[in-house]
Design an enzyme around this catalytic site. Structure first.
Site, mmCIF file in Angstrom:
data_model
loop_
_atom_site.group_PDB
_atom_site.id
_atom_site.type_symbol
_atom_site.label_atom_id
_atom_site.label_comp_id
_atom_site.label_asym_id
_atom_site.label_seq_id
_atom_site.Cartn_x
_atom_site.Cartn_y
_atom_site.Cartn_z
ATOM 1 N N ASN A 206 67.486 14.465 68.052
ATOM 2 C CA ASN A 206 68.153 15.639 68.625
ATOM 3 C C ASN A 206 69.279 15.039 69.470
ATOM 4 O OD1 ASN A 206 66.233 17.337 67.485
ATOM 5 N ND2 ASN A 206 64.918 17.259 69.292
ATOM 6 N N GLU A 287 65.272 22.649 63.355
ATOM 7 C CA GLU A 287 64.969 22.973 64.749
ATOM 8 C C GLU A 287 66.236 23.130 65.592
ATOM 9 O OE1 GLU A 287 62.147 19.853 65.831
ATOM 10 O OE2 GLU A 287 60.530 21.055 64.976
ATOM 11 N N ASP A 361 53.801 17.857 60.320
ATOM 12 C CA ASP A 361 54.426 17.190 61.463
ATOM 13 C C ASP A 361 53.477 16.256 62.199
ATOM 14 O OD1 ASP A 361 56.172 16.461 63.357
ATOM 15 O OD2 ASP A 361 56.358 18.412 64.329
ATOM 16 N N GLU A 389 52.276 12.184 70.073
ATOM 17 C CA GLU A 389 52.614 13.579 70.350
ATOM 18 C C GLU A 389 51.440 14.511 70.070
ATOM 19 O OE1 GLU A 389 55.959 15.026 68.097
ATOM 20 O OE2 GLU A 389 55.706 17.077 68.808
ATOM 21 N N HIS A 517 47.611 21.789 63.268
ATOM 22 C CA HIS A 517 48.532 22.616 64.046
ATOM 23 C C HIS A 517 47.814 23.681 64.884
ATOM 24 C CE1 HIS A 517 52.384 24.400 65.103
ATOM 25 N NE2 HIS A 517 52.973 23.406 64.481
ATOM 26 N N TRP A 539 55.060 28.347 64.169
ATOM 27 C CA TRP A 539 54.789 27.598 65.389
ATOM 28 C C TRP A 539 53.483 28.085 66.032
ATOM 29 C CZ3 TRP A 539 60.311 27.260 68.086
ATOM 30 C CH2 TRP A 539 61.080 26.319 67.389
HETATM 31 O O1 GCW Z 1 57.318 16.666 65.950
HETATM 32 C C1 GCW Z 1 58.421 17.445 66.207
HETATM 33 C C2 GCW Z 1 58.613 17.330 67.667
HETATM 34 C C3 GCW Z 1 60.034 17.420 68.108
HETATM 35 C C4 GCW Z 1 60.855 16.454 67.266
HETATM 36 C C5 GCW Z 1 60.734 16.887 65.819
HETATM 37 C C6 GCW Z 1 61.474 15.963 64.885
HETATM 38 C C7 GCW Z 1 62.731 15.117 67.858
HETATM 39 O O2 GCW Z 1 57.834 18.280 68.313
HETATM 40 O O3 GCW Z 1 60.084 17.078 69.460
HETATM 41 O O4 GCW Z 1 62.189 16.388 67.677
HETATM 42 O O5 GCW Z 1 59.407 16.866 65.433
HETATM 43 O O6 GCW Z 1 60.831 15.072 64.350
HETATM 44 O O7 GCW Z 1 62.651 16.122 64.693
#
Ligand code: GCW
Length: 695
Positions: A206, A287, A361, A389, A517, A539
């Site tokens: 990001n 995102e 994710d 995470e 999730h 989400w």
């Molecule tokens: O896992 C998600 C995260 C975001 C992250 C995104 C990504 C950097 O919650 O924080 O952003 O993936 O991988 O782009």
């Protein structure tokens, strides 16, 4: 009196020198205690003879060798005219680039390589043999990396915060750069080199456009200069809208000539600062990040424009496949596949598409991403997440090489049996000309680098697997424990057992049987399985677990949304029968009735409860086991890990109670014996989670 003061002073010094805060990672080089091993090593360490030739990297390597041997053996390695009993560095053009050989030839240890990086990695391996007290008398190692680019991706921001970072703030002190080079930058590079990592992306995907300004390029250059002697190349994440933000253009359309010219000039500028700059990493149309789709263009259009800009400098574009539309009608599981599969073969030659290990994710357990095996004409890179995470931040002990290895070893059947994910990304399945693997870093400004000391093993293990995905998690654990924690055999066994069970334990008390999730909203900490509203349906938690009065799980078979159909037929066959499949993936693909008998002999409800409860008892076991190693690990480290395990236990209880109570509102069944029903109510559990959502 003076004598007493002196003794006092030295006692303090002694204890200080021995207290271990984890800063030295796995590169401690403490004096070896094993005298017989020591004398074996000393037979080969009388001198060093560099017949390879000088270079900055070779100098770094030699310095490391000298320091390592001085520390572990208490000897000073000299250049000498002696002929036998030393270490000789040699050139060997038959060895693959970055690879090396370590052999005993005629009473000398010969470390040979084609390139200076090969010498660097060979020396680190040789030191590892000594650190782990392996015999070197008949040493005969031949090693070369299976993947070309072995990267760390930092999600570090301009202001020093780290997205999803749990070990302090960023290592990069942007405001002090380029003038001040924190010695820690060198320690960081050294640690990476020791495990074969050869590239780093400094900033968050990001991405702030700031990194492409002249002022910041000078800072990036300073870091690149610091890392270069350790064989590490620097990359940047770039903001796709930079032509608008920095260039003040009206558009960032990748087909616009002015936009293309802007990127070409920018690339030239970047390379004028850093001639060996690696290239750009891009998160686009995901995102909220800008991207080519805003202009009706494809990911390939965007990637190819940047590829053209860096091509004259041999630069690469790493384009992420972590995309999902802003208004999901379908399942996030399928989106990257649907976007990228049709683009196979349309990317420029210097583009790599970087794919997360799983389709959603970085969950505690995911099936492999269906893009692996589906893009024969586009080099795919693996993206793992080392920072935890979704795995309990820095309070939970989870040995990630197990997770990495599980994905790497899964068969995609892309070109028949044996087309594992590992073989897709190392290029052997589709003959990719470029190969890469990335790990989202777990490092930060905490003194011990990773917050939880045991998470150092994840950084270490990631690097070792990136070098050679055939190494086992057991071997990684063995090496890491000996180098970092203890050489005592019984404690080693205990710690190894803790590491090897830790991942399954975490899955059990959080996401058993393929749940995914259901974590706390946005911060991704703790559990929130009842989450039913968020900015987007995908989400929420209910979108994924789909619990109702009949059962639980996401039907992704042909009777459901058929995401399973994205995989090769053989993979579908493995996962389409809930009776026969690996239960670890069950609820990823099936909505299963509460009373359905599983292959374990239990009903789904009973099995779900059993796993949540066992998860908690397994954490208790870890705590007890850790207590047994007290006398054989450093006191500071012991206490720190002990405290974190206690926090993990509290969190495990929260997960268990919250999840069984919540799912019970659907199953309407009692908690099965021998487990006792939670002492807390569902409302109480919800309150605990609410705290984490308070701003
Ligand atoms: O896992 C998600 C995260 C975001 C992250 C995104 C990504 C950097 O919650 O924080 O952003 O993936 O991988 O782009």
């Amino acid at each position: 009196m003076l004598k007493i003061i002196t003794i006092f002073f030295f006692t303090i010094l002694f204890f200080k020198a021995n207290a271990d805060d984890g800063y030295r990672l796995w590169l401690k080089y403490d004096l070896l205690k094993n005298t017989s091993q020591k004398s074996e090593y000393k037979r080969f360490t009388n001198f060093i003879d560099n017949q390879f030739g000088e270079s900055t990297i070779v100098n770094t390597a030699q310095k490391e060798l000298k320091n390592g041997l001085a520390g572990m053996l208490g000897i000073a390695l000299q250049s000498s005219s002696k002929k036998v009993g030393g270490i000789v560095l040699k050139k060997d053009l038959t060895i693959p680039k970055e690879g090396y050989k370590i052999q005993n030839i005629g009473g000398n240890i010969i470390i040979s390589a084609q390139t200076d990086k090969g010498i660097l990695y060979g020396i680190f391996d040789f030191l590892r043999q000594i650190q782990t007290e392996s015999s070197i008398s008949t040493i005969n190692i031949s090693s070369s990396p299976k993947i070309q680019l072995r990267m760390l991706n930092h999600w570090d921001n301009v202001l020093g915060t780290i997205e999803r970072g749990y070990a302090g703030s960023s290592l990069w002190k942007w405001y002090e750069l380029p003038e001040n080079i924190d010695p820690r930058y060198l320690e960081y590079a050294r640690a990476n080199a020791s495990i074969g990592i050869n590239a780093v992306v400094l900033n968050n995907v990001n991405a702030s456009a700031r990194f492409l300004t002249k002022e910041y390029l000078a800072k990036v250059k300073a870091l690149a200069d610091a890392f270069r002697p350790y064989g590490i190349q620097v990359f940047l994440s770039v903001n796709f809208a930079s032509p608008k933000i920095l260039g003040k253009l009206k558009t960032s359309d990748p087909l616009d000539p002015q936009v293309r010219a802007w990127w070409n000039n920018k690339a030239q500028e970047v390379y004028s600062f850093i001639p060996d700059f690696g290239g750009f990493l891009v998160k686009a149309n995901s995102e909220g990040e800008p991207g080519p789709q805003e202009y009706g263009r494809t990911h390939a259009d965007g990637a190819n424009m940047l590829a053209e800009a860096v091509k004259p400098f041999n630069g690469l574009v790493i384009w992420r496949a972590f995309v999902y539309g802003p208004d999901p009608k379908g399942d996030r599981f399928k989106e990257a596949y649907n976007d990228f599969k049709p683009l196979d073969g349309t990317f420029a030659k210097n583009v790599i598409v970087q794919v997360k290990n799983g389709p959603i994710d970085f969950m505690p357990r995911e099936p492999f991403h269906p893009l692996f095996g589906a893009m024969p004409r586009t080099p795919l890179a693996m993206e793992f997440q080392i920072t935890q995470e979704y795995l309990g931040f820095s309070t939970n002990l989870v040995f990630l090489p197990l997770l990495f290895k599980e994905t790497l070893e899964t068969d995609t059947y892309a070109t028949g049996k044996g087309s594992t994910v590992a073989k897709v990304i190392d290029g052997s399945v589709h003959n990719y000309p470029i190969t890469a693997i990335a790990g989202v870093a777990n490092t930060g400004s905490d003194r011990n680098w990773t917050g939880h000391l045991m998470s150092q093993a994840n950084w270490y293990g990631y690097g070792r697997l990136a070098w050679n995905h055939e190494i086992s998690p057991e071997q990684i654990a063995d090496e890491w424990i000996k180098m970092t924690l203890t050489k005592d055999q019984s404690s080693h066994k205990i710690v190894k057992n803790i590491l090897l069970k830790s991942r399954e334990t975490y899955v059990n008390f959080t996401n058993p049987l393929g749940l995914h999730h259901i974590m706390g909203q946005s911060i991704h900490f703790g559990m929130e399985p009842w989450l039913e509203k968020s900015a987007r349906p995908d989400w929420t938690a209910i979108y994924y677990h789909r619990a109702d009065s009949l059962g639980i799980g996401f039907d992704r078979t042909s009777k459901g949304n058929n995401a399973l159909g994205l995989y090769a037929q053989e993979v579908q066959n493995q996962w389409n029968n809930p009776q026969k499949m690996d239960l670890n993936y069950l609820l990823w693909f099936h909505h299963v009735a509460w009373n359905q008998k599983l292959s374990t002999g239990k009903t789904l409800w009973d099995e779900l409860c059993a796993r949540y409860y066992t998860g908690v008892t397994e954490v208790e076991k870890m705590q007890n086991e850790w207590n047994q190693v007290k006398s054989n690990v450093d006191a500071e480290i012991f206490e720190d890990v002990k405290g974190r395990l206690a926090a993990q236990h509290r969190e495990a209880l929260n997960w268990r109670d919250a999840c069984v109570l919540y799912f019970q509102t659907y199953s309407k069944q009692p908690i099965p014996a021998p487990f006792k029903k939670p002492e807390r109510t569902l409302d109480e559990m919800k309150k605990i989670v609410e705290i984490y959502q308070l701003k």
